[in-house]
Design a protein around this motif. Sequence first.
Motif, PDB file in Angstrom:
ATOM      1  N   LEU A  13       0.816  -1.203   0.000  1.00 33.59           N
ATOM      2  CA  LEU A  13       0.000   0.000   0.000  1.00 33.59           C
ATOM      3  C   LEU A  13       0.859   1.268   0.000  1.00 33.59           C
ATOM      4  O   LEU A  13       0.514   2.266  -0.631  1.00 33.59           O
ATOM      5  N   ALA A  14       1.996   1.230   0.687  1.00 33.66           N
ATOM      6  CA  ALA A  14       2.902   2.379   0.701  1.00 33.66           C
ATOM      7  C   ALA A  14       3.483   2.619  -0.688  1.00 33.66           C
ATOM      8  O   ALA A  14       3.552   3.765  -1.166  1.00 33.66           O
ATOM      9  N   GLY A  17       0.755   3.993  -2.873  1.00 34.08           N
ATOM     10  CA  GLY A  17       0.521   5.400  -2.541  1.00 34.08           C
ATOM     11  C   GLY A  17       1.584   6.308  -3.131  1.00 34.08           C
ATOM     12  O   GLY A  17       1.274   7.386  -3.656  1.00 34.08           O
ATOM     13  N   LEU A  21       1.170   9.305  -5.958  1.00 37.25           N
ATOM     14  CA  LEU A  21       1.684  10.657  -5.764  1.00 37.25           C
ATOM     15  C   LEU A  21       2.626  11.089  -6.879  1.00 37.25           C
ATOM     16  O   LEU A  21       2.697  12.269  -7.227  1.00 37.25           O
TER      17      LEU A  21
END
Length: 79
Positions: A13-14, A17, A21
């Motif tokens: 998930l990081a 993300g 971005l």
Amino acid sequence: MTTAQTAGLIAMLAVLGMFVLLVLPSVIGIVHDRRIDRQIREAQERDKTGTQKSSSRSTVPSTATWYADGRRSKKLVSS
């Protein structure tokens, strides 16, 4: 769900993300460019058809323009 699976999910998930971005400014730029291109095409098509909208307001200069014109015309001329 084990600790290793939870850590893997958090890491995934990081990364996802961070990817979002990094890609988001490019996507916003592409959408902006497409919108401007569409507006340019519409303006060109309006010019081709010759249906330009004219303003219904009179073209009387504003007080500021009138004042500035008067000031410019009263300049001293050196001989």
